[in-house]
Enzyme design. Structure first.
Site, PDB file in Angstrom:
ATOM      1  N   ARG A 179      13.067  -4.363  13.516  1.00 49.01           N
ATOM      2  CA  ARG A 179      12.291  -3.615  14.831  1.00 49.01           C
ATOM      3  C   ARG A 179      14.180  -2.799  15.528  1.00 49.01           C
ATOM      4  O   ARG A 179      13.781  -2.767  16.819  1.00 49.01           O
ATOM      5  CB  ARG A 179      11.427  -3.404  15.226  1.00 49.01           C
ATOM      6  N   GLU A 181      29.402   3.403   1.967  1.00 48.35           N
ATOM      7  CA  GLU A 181      29.483   1.629   2.366  1.00 48.35           C
ATOM      8  C   GLU A 181      29.333   1.302   1.512  1.00 48.35           C
ATOM      9  O   GLU A 181      28.849  -0.098   1.069  1.00 48.35           O
ATOM     10  CB  GLU A 181      28.140   1.665   3.666  1.00 48.35           C
ATOM     11  N   CYS A 201      26.624   4.156   8.117  1.00 50.02           N
ATOM     12  CA  CYS A 201      25.739   5.845   7.530  1.00 50.02           C
ATOM     13  C   CYS A 201      26.827   6.487   8.507  1.00 50.02           C
ATOM     14  O   CYS A 201      26.637   7.792   8.185  1.00 50.02           O
ATOM     15  CB  CYS A 201      24.500   5.823   8.072  1.00 50.02           C
ATOM     16  N   THR A 229      14.274   3.647   0.871  1.00 53.52           N
ATOM     17  CA  THR A 229      15.149   4.376   0.955  1.00 53.52           C
ATOM     18  C   THR A 229      16.182   4.507   0.842  1.00 53.52           C
ATOM     19  O   THR A 229      17.192   5.806   0.703  1.00 53.52           O
ATOM     20  CB  THR A 229      14.896   4.662   2.669  1.00 53.52           C
ATOM     21  N   ASN A 284      17.414   8.443   2.010  1.00 54.40           N
ATOM     22  CA  ASN A 284      18.463   8.086   3.167  1.00 54.40           C
ATOM     23  C   ASN A 284      20.087   7.720   1.857  1.00 54.40           C
ATOM     24  O   ASN A 284      19.851   6.509   1.707  1.00 54.40           O
ATOM     25  CB  ASN A 284      18.696   6.820   3.950  1.00 54.40           C
ATOM     26  N   SER A 328      25.178   1.902  12.100  1.00 54.98           N
ATOM     27  CA  SER A 328      25.211   0.528  12.481  1.00 54.98           C
ATOM     28  C   SER A 328      25.820   0.405  13.269  1.00 54.98           C
ATOM     29  O   SER A 328      27.187   0.560  11.853  1.00 54.98           O
ATOM     30  CB  SER A 328      24.322  -0.018  11.449  1.00 54.98           C
ATOM     31  N   ASP A 335       0.553  -1.095  -0.077  1.00 55.32           N
ATOM     32  CA  ASP A 335      -0.086   0.307   0.345  1.00 55.32           C
ATOM     33  C   ASP A 335       0.860   1.458   0.388  1.00 55.32           C
ATOM     34  O   ASP A 335       1.874   1.183   0.956  1.00 55.32           O
ATOM     35  CB  ASP A 335      -0.881  -0.193   1.236  1.00 55.32           C
ATOM     36  N   HIS A 376      20.650  12.524  11.755  1.00 53.14           N
ATOM     37  CA  HIS A 376      20.854  10.955  10.578  1.00 53.14           C
ATOM     38  C   HIS A 376      19.232  10.632  10.757  1.00 53.14           C
ATOM     39  O   HIS A 376      18.395  11.065  11.424  1.00 53.14           O
ATOM     40  CB  HIS A 376      21.479   9.777  11.836  1.00 53.14           C
ATOM     41  N   THR A 399      17.164  -2.529  15.031  1.00 51.47           N
ATOM     42  CA  THR A 399      17.120  -0.825  14.282  1.00 51.47           C
ATOM     43  C   THR A 399      16.898   0.152  15.426  1.00 51.47           C
ATOM     44  O   THR A 399      17.492   1.251  15.102  1.00 51.47           O
ATOM     45  CB  THR A 399      17.416  -0.156  12.793  1.00 51.47           C
TER      46      THR A 399
END
Lengths: 133, 388, 350
Positions: free
Chosen positions: C200, C81, C113, C154, C267, C297, C29, C235, C202
């Site tokens: 989640r 990266e 990042c 992203t 991102n 990360s 959606d 960030h 993250t």
């Protein structure tokens, strides 16, 4: 030794930064570099000269049948650009649609990947052009 | 030193995709035919020049001068390979001409050969691009069609040449090729077919471009004395001219005028003591249809900018004022690059002998052949005539 | 002597793909995806663009802004990266392309990042120690998201370059502080095409823990409160995390609005916080205080307290980031898949 490696390495100043030459005697400018001035020949005096990267489109085409190594870039615009300083060079025009190109349109250089030796060989970077805003 | 040079024998393979024949087979077949045509024996040959652009990339074979001499059963004779990209054949003819002219040799073979279909099309394109500037054109993704497209664009802008006019060159080339049993593309095409064929490099489409072809061609040259002694109908080389220009297209003075052709033509007309209007027909280097328009202008068959109109008016057709490429040209006959310059000479000899069959140009006494290397960096022109 | 930013430059590719176009392909959606991630569209690099070409364009822009001589650059660090080579530095390509070689040190950095802000810290250290006159710090990425994965909405491309020095500053870096732990929230193993992540996981133990702690610690030790700052940038892995982080820290929407770019460009990974900071510098006035906190990360955050000088108003960046944000052309998923080398059989270099 990988084919084309040293060839590209020795041309990096020209391909990255448009370092050409000029003849101090007759003021002719050359890109790519020439070691002998066609006008003055042995009486000429050749020195490095950095081009601005600004110019205009002199002629153009859209390459639909690309050579090896350019397959996935096609169709791409290839042009002869008249540089502000005089000499003409052949280069791709990127980030545009073929129908946006016209003779006389102003362009400037961008730094891009030109060709890579497969996905494991060296990547050869260099100048291309984009339309100026 | 002042000896005239005549062509006393010609031979060529059919042009096409010759899957069953090797590089060495092609040139030997053409050579044997030429020797037969001249009615000479191999041991009468004083030397050999072989025009071949890129046997290394097309057939993984270099040192073809010795190879060809060897497989012709002539090991021992002086043999030289000549390379000037697509003009290799024409320049080989010139070297043979100079060898006879200088008095060094009496009977010399000039051959041209290319075996192009043994590699993938992409590899063939890379090999052909060796005729341009590798560092500053090929590296940027330029192909030969694209270089000629850049010229076509300027010609269209500067002179108002239309895509119809450029396409008419291809229509005429195929018409003529349909009358040539040795042609690779001996079929007719309509203007509509040309203009709707797939795009290669805008504005040039596939039917504006010569293809990938195998073939070989050979001529035998002889001094005036030997020519008269050996054959009844030698065709004389009245002039041989070679000129160069910058290797890269972008360094040329103009994209719409081919300077090397202008220079070579000027010398050729002077040496032959003729004017452009004295030429009865010409074989010109139409690797791309625009190239024929550029050629006929630079050869002074019409003013600059008028080549398209001349073609559209039918003046370059077989029955026109100045028939261009009666053989079908590179477009229709095929363009095995090294062989092309020699094949042009063969067409001129056949026309002048009056042996060109259905494509015979009426009153063909003097012919001009025009062979170009790269995007115009080499141009070699010969003028052939039945009169000394 | 104060250390800070002498000049900066940015770069974004021209092409964009809309979130709904990605959602269409995977049967999601579109409104839910846009709302859930706070993202409308993202940048897509052209076939001939990579982290090196983006770094070069940003570096050249930074040089034009700063007016310094490339030969005066003593260090180049490129954080990414998506370095085009696993072995062979991006930083040397940049060095040659801006004519800064050969008298300099150079290296590539990777920290998910936050490699771009780590590069700024490396340059600061060398400048403050008096070892170099100027350092060039770049964050640049053409990041990858597994087809169909939430990251695909992203992961985008872009970069920013900062010239760090002591003289003629457009902004002074008053302090920097880092908060680092071993937290496996997102990773890409050697030789793998696409990164993986802990979904989640993250969030709270990763992004929020590091961004909040790092930002709070640097404010505390400088005796500053959120209300003391005109601007803040956090960030931006999506459009929602930085908004939530700001709220948790006590910043209001006005303070973070200018630097919040992810909804429109995606991102840009190592380029994310640096680009947000650049967007703020494009408009900030002398005396303005900025809090910038990156997140990488793996995991860690780098915080910076930056005070804009009057010089920034005298010497505005001639190519502000908005030029690149406005310059755009949309592609559909098929073209996007080709440009990103996601079509099987197409040998493309990432």
């Amino acid at each position: 030794m990988t084919k084309g490696l040293a060839t590209h390495w020795r041309l990096m100043p020209q391909r990255y930064n448009l370092i050409g030459t000029h003849c101090k005697n007759c003021k002719s400018k050359f890109f790519p570099q020439r070691k002998i001035c066609p006008k003055c020949r042995r009486t000429g005096s050749i020195e490095e000269f950095k081009f601005s990267g600004k110019g205009e489109i002199y002629s153009y085409t859209t390459v639909c049948a690309p050579p090896q190594g350019f397959e996935y870039q096609a169709p791409y615009v290839l042009a002869i650009v008249k540089m502000k300083e005089g000499p003409f060079i052949t280069a791709q025009i990127v980030d545009c649609k073929p129908e946006e190109i016209e003779i006389g349109k102003k362009v400037e250089t961008v730094f891009r990947k030109v060709i890579a030796d497969g996905s494991s060989g060296i990547i050869r970077y260099g100048y291309k052009f984009k339309l100026r805003d | 030193m002042s000896s005239k040079v005549g062509i006393i024998g010609v031979g060529m393979t059919k042009f096409g995709e010759l899957w069953d024949r090797r590089y060495r087979d092609l040139i030997v077949d053409a050579g044997v035919d030429a020797i037969k045509d001249a009615g000479i024996e191999g041991n009468q040959i004083g030397g050999m020049y072989v025009g071949s652009m890129s046997p290394g990339l097309f057939a993984e074979q270099e040192h073809v001068s010795a190879l060809v001499a060897d497989y012709s059963g002539l090991a021992g004779i002086p043999a030289t390979r000549v390379e000037a990209a697509c003009a290799s054949g024409g320049v080989a003819l010139r070297e043979a001409y100079l060898a006879v002219k200088s008095g060094e040799m009496d009977i010399v073979v000039a051959g041209g050969v290319e075996k192009m279909t043994d590699v993938p099309t992409g590899s063939a394109a890379v090999a052909l691009m060796g005729a341009g500037d590798q560092e500053w054109e090929a590296f940027k993704g330029a192909t030969f069609p694209s270089l000629y497209a850049l010229m076509a664009r300027r010609h269209m802008v500067e002179y108002g040449t239309t895509i119809e006019q450029i396409s008419q060159v291809a229509v005429k080339s195929h018409d003529n090729a349909s009358l040539n049993e040795n042609a690779h593309y001996g079929f007719k095409v309509t203007l509509e077919q040309v203009m709707n064929s797939s795009m290669v490099a805008d504005p040039l489409r596939i039917l504006h471009c010569s293809g990938i072809t195998d073939g070989a061609a050979t001529v035998i040259l002889a001094s005036e004395e030997k020519a008269k002694e050996l054959v009844d109908d030698p065709v004389w080389i009245k002039a041989s001219a070679l000129a160069t220009d910058t290797i890269a297209l972008h360094d040329r003075k103009s994209l719409s005028k081919t300077e090397a052709t202008v220079l070579a033509a000027r010398k050729a007309y002077k040496d032959a003591e003729i004017k452009p209007e004295d030429v009865d027909f010409a074989e010109v280097h139409d690797a791309f249809s625009i190239a024929e328009i550029l050629a006929i202008e630079a050869l002074d068959f019409c003013d600059f900018g008028e080549g398209g109109k001349l073609t559209q008016q039918g003046e370059t057709a077989l029955k026109g004022r100045i028939p261009i490429n009666p053989s079908g040209g590179l477009k229709g006959k095929g363009h095995p690059v090294g062989a092309t310059g020699i094949a042009q000479a063969i067409e001129a000899v056949l026309q002048i002998r009056g042996k060109a069959g259905d494509r015979q140009v009426k009153g063909a006494e003097t012919g001009l052949i025009h062979n170009v290397g790269g995007s115009g960096a080499t141009c070699v022109i010969h003028i052939l005539s039945m009169e000394k | 002597m104060a250390v800070g930013i002498v000049g900066y430059g940015t770069y974004l590719p021209k092409y964009r793909i809309k979130a709904e176009e990605i959602a269409r392909v995977w049967g999601k959606d579109p409104e839910a995806m846009k709302k859930g991630l706070g993202i409308y569209e993202k940048t897509v690099p052209n076939l001939d663009e990579d982290a090196a070409t983006i770094a070069v364009e940003a570096a050249r822009s930074a040089l034009r802004h700063s007016g310094i001589k490339p030969a005066d650059i003593g260090a180049i660090y490129v954080g990414s990266e998506s370095h085009p080579y696993a072995v062979k530095p991006t930083a040397t390509i940049v060095g040659a392309a801006i004519e800064a070689t050969p008298e300099l040190t150079a290296a590539d950095l990777e920290f998910a990042c936050k490699a771009g802000t780590a590069a700024i810290q490396c340059c600061m250290g060398l400048v403050e120690a008096g070892r170099i006159k100027y350092g060039l710090a770049i964050g640049s990425d053409t990041s990858q998201g597994m087809p169909g994965d939430v990251l695909e909405y992203t992961a985008s491309a872009g970069g920013a370059a900062f010239i760090i020095g002591e003289r003629n500053l457009i902004a002074q870096i008053k302090d920097t502080y880092s908060f680092t732990t071993d937290t496996p929230d997102f990773w890409r193993r050697e030789g793998q095409e696409f990164p993986r992540h802990g979904a989640r996981f993250t969030g709270e133990p990763a992004y929020f823990k590091h961004v909040i702690n790092c930002s709070n610690k640097i404010m505390e030790r400088n005796e500053l409160k959120p209300k003391d700052f005109q601007y803040a940038v956090f960030h931006q892995p999506n459009g929602r995390f930085p908004v939530k982080a700001a709220k948790l820290l006590g910043f209001d929407q006005e303070q973070i609005k200018l630097g919040l770019l992810t909804p429109w460009i995606g991102n840009t990974y190592s380029g994310s916080t640096p680009l947000g900071l650049a967007r703020i510098l494009d408009e900030a006035k002398g005396g303005d205080l900025i809090l910038a906190t990156s997140y990488g990360s793996g995991a860690g955050s780098d915080s910076f307290i930056i005070e804009v000088t009057k010089e920034n108003e005298r010497r505005r960046n001639p190519t502000p980031l908005q030029c690149f944000i406005d310059r755009k052309e949309y592609v559909d998923y098929a073209i996007y898949a080709k440009l990103k080398g996601k079509i099987k059989g197409v040998v493309l270099e990432k």
